[in-house]
Design a protein around this motif. Structure first.
Motif, PDB file in Angstrom:
ATOM      1  N   ASP A 105       0.813  -1.219   0.000  1.00 25.00           N
ATOM      2  CA  ASP A 105       0.000   0.000   0.000  1.00 25.00           C
ATOM      3  C   ASP A 105       0.842   1.263   0.000  1.00 25.00           C
ATOM      4  O   ASP A 105       0.424   2.300  -0.523  1.00 25.00           O
ATOM      5  CB  ASP A 105      -0.937   0.004   1.214  1.00 25.00           C
ATOM      6  CG  ASP A 105      -2.143  -0.884   1.000  1.00 25.00           C
ATOM      7  OD1 ASP A 105      -2.459  -1.170  -0.164  1.00 25.00           O
ATOM      8  OD2 ASP A 105      -2.755  -1.307   1.996  1.00 25.00           O
ATOM      9  N   SER A 141     -13.746  -1.686  -6.172  1.00 25.16           N
ATOM     10  CA  SER A 141     -12.662  -0.978  -5.495  1.00 25.16           C
ATOM     11  C   SER A 141     -12.223   0.243  -6.296  1.00 25.16           C
ATOM     12  O   SER A 141     -12.135   0.209  -7.528  1.00 25.16           O
ATOM     13  CB  SER A 141     -11.469  -1.917  -5.289  1.00 25.16           C
ATOM     14  OG  SER A 141     -10.367  -1.219  -4.744  1.00 25.16           O
ATOM     15  N   ARG A 145      -8.552  -3.215  -6.584  1.00 23.05           N
ATOM     16  CA  ARG A 145      -7.999  -4.323  -5.800  1.00 23.05           C
ATOM     17  C   ARG A 145      -8.996  -5.459  -5.687  1.00 23.05           C
ATOM     18  O   ARG A 145     -10.199  -5.237  -5.532  1.00 23.05           O
ATOM     19  CB  ARG A 145      -7.600  -3.850  -4.406  1.00 23.05           C
ATOM     20  CG  ARG A 145      -6.591  -2.721  -4.402  1.00 23.05           C
ATOM     21  CD  ARG A 145      -5.865  -2.636  -3.079  1.00 23.05           C
ATOM     22  NE  ARG A 145      -6.781  -2.407  -1.953  1.00 23.05           N
ATOM     23  CZ  ARG A 145      -6.383  -2.402  -0.683  1.00 23.05           C
ATOM     24  NH1 ARG A 145      -5.104  -2.594  -0.388  1.00 23.05           N
ATOM     25  NH2 ARG A 145      -7.255  -2.187   0.292  1.00 23.05           N
ATOM     26  N   VAL A 147      -9.987  -9.251  -3.583  1.00 21.26           N
ATOM     27  CA  VAL A 147     -10.054  -9.589  -2.160  1.00 21.26           C
ATOM     28  C   VAL A 147      -8.678  -9.955  -1.609  1.00 21.26           C
ATOM     29  O   VAL A 147      -8.321  -9.603  -0.479  1.00 21.26           O
ATOM     30  CB  VAL A 147     -11.062 -10.739  -1.950  1.00 21.26           C
ATOM     31  CG1 VAL A 147     -11.139 -11.120  -0.471  1.00 21.26           C
ATOM     32  CG2 VAL A 147     -12.438 -10.372  -2.474  1.00 21.26           C
ATOM     33  N   ASP A 149      -5.831  -8.766  -2.491  1.00 22.27           N
ATOM     34  CA  ASP A 149      -5.065  -7.535  -2.267  1.00 22.27           C
ATOM     35  C   ASP A 149      -5.499  -6.849  -0.978  1.00 22.27           C
ATOM     36  O   ASP A 149      -4.674  -6.276  -0.261  1.00 22.27           O
ATOM     37  CB  ASP A 149      -5.245  -6.591  -3.455  1.00 22.27           C
ATOM     38  CG  ASP A 149      -4.584  -7.109  -4.718  1.00 22.27           C
ATOM     39  OD1 ASP A 149      -3.493  -7.681  -4.604  1.00 22.27           O
ATOM     40  OD2 ASP A 149      -5.167  -6.959  -5.811  1.00 22.27           O
ATOM     41  N   VAL A 150      -6.796  -6.896  -0.691  1.00 23.14           N
ATOM     42  CA  VAL A 150      -7.290  -6.245   0.529  1.00 23.14           C
ATOM     43  C   VAL A 150      -6.740  -6.942   1.769  1.00 23.14           C
ATOM     44  O   VAL A 150      -6.278  -6.288   2.718  1.00 23.14           O
ATOM     45  CB  VAL A 150      -8.831  -6.245   0.534  1.00 23.14           C
ATOM     46  CG1 VAL A 150      -9.348  -5.670   1.848  1.00 23.14           C
ATOM     47  CG2 VAL A 150      -9.377  -5.449  -0.645  1.00 23.14           C
TER      48      VAL A 150
END
Length: 341
Positions: A105, A141, A145, A147, A149-150
């Protein structure tokens, strides 16, 4: 970073401290293409491994063969992608071909734990549901992104950004137009309009001719309404905007540096600014100052005084010829000898 980064409307990453990271997030089409390329490579690798295992496990029983095939499937579809993303710092073959990369991030490179979470969650949202969950999450997103990536705290960014064409030079401002705008009041023009004019002039060569002309007409009309100086008839609106911006820049330079800025349109009269009334420009003498004769160029005297005219030197009187010895009266020499009469 103290706070998580966010993305603006253009997909650029901006941290919580309002610092732009210079990264552009990847959208669904490019990510889907990269995933499809990776899938083709991994399936091809699994088929090659299966052929080798078929030959190697010919003498084994059915349970052992099934265990080997399941292990090889997990290794190729899960273990290999995790190892590739970890070793390549977020660049798989498909992402490398599409110019994409997985980062944290905060914009830093990913590590093994990030790749492990992405791979584990990807088994469910990509392989088990054929990528439907991943596509929906990427569309919802703001940064594209999925899931995985989250949960992993990562995102996919674009490494190859198209470079805009360099703007060509603007045409020079006509001298008569610069003289006409010299006394125009520009204080009523808002800063937002100045910013729009400067952005238009910097991108005028990248716009469609018709679109650029309509934008220039609208901006020139707004500037003319604020300044009270109409656009001269027959003058292109882009030239009018360039002249107004040049006039403001010249005024700002004179206000900051306190010295007049040389202008090619003012000619010799620009040299007389800051001097007394009636003072001739530097390097010139008023006709008739010295007998109506124009002198040579002289440097400016310190203190802002007017230059003095060059006076030609007055002719000195020629010396009278001295009498020759033969024309003089006879006199005795120093020896006392007198010539005969």
């Amino acid at each position: 970073m103290g706070e998580a980064s966010a993305a603006d409307g253009a997909g650029r990453l901006v941290t919580g401290e309002a610092v732009e990271l210079g990264l552009h997030t990847a959208k669904l089409p490019s990510r889907a293409l990269a995933a499809a390329l990776d899938g083709v490579v991994y399936i091809g690798g699994y088929l090659a491994v299966s052929i080798v295992l078929t030959v190697a496990t010919a003498s084994m029983d059915g349970a052992a063969v099934a265990a080997v095939y399941v292990g090889s499937l997990l290794l190729v579809l899960i273990g290999v992608p995790i190892a590739v993303e970890t070793l390549s710092r977020g660049r798989s073959l498909g992402k490398l071909a599409c110019g994409l990369r997985v980062v944290r991030d905060d914009g830093g490179p990913i590590r093994f734990r990030h790749a492990l979470v992405r791979g584990a969650v990807g088994v469910v949202e990509i392989q088990m549901f054929l990528g439907v969950i991943a596509c929906i999450a990427s569309l919802v997103s703001a940064r594209g992104r999925r899931v995985g990536d989250v949960f992993a705290g990562t995102l996919v960014v674009r490494e190859r950004i198209p470079v805009p064409r360099a703007a060509g030079p603007l045409p020079p401002v006509p001298p008569w137009l610069a003289v006409q705008l010299a006394g125009v009041d520009l204080s009523a023009v808002p800063e937002g309009l100045w910013l729009a004019v400067r952005q238009y002039l910097s991108r005028v060569h990248q716009l469609d001719p018709q679109v650029g002309w309509s934008m220039a007409e609208r901006l020139a009309g707004d500037v003319a309404a604020c300044t009270g100086a109409p656009v001269p008839e027959g003058t292109p609106p882009a030239a009018f905007l360039a002249a107004v911006v040049a006039e403001r820049q010249g005024r700002d330079a004179r206000r900051v540096f306190g010295t007049p800025v040389a202008s090619p349109v003012d000619g010799v009269a620009e040299q007389g600014k800051g001097r007394g009334a009636g003072t001739p420009p530097v390097g010139w003498v008023t006709p008739g100052a010295v007998g109506g004769v124009r002198g040579e160029a002289v440097p400016e005297v310190a203190g802002g005084q007017a230059p003095q005219a060059l006076v030609p030197p007055s002719p000195s009187p020629s010396p009278s010829p001295s009498p020759s010895p033969s024309a003089s009266s006879p006199s005795s020499s120093s020896t006392g000898f007198a010539p005969p009469a």
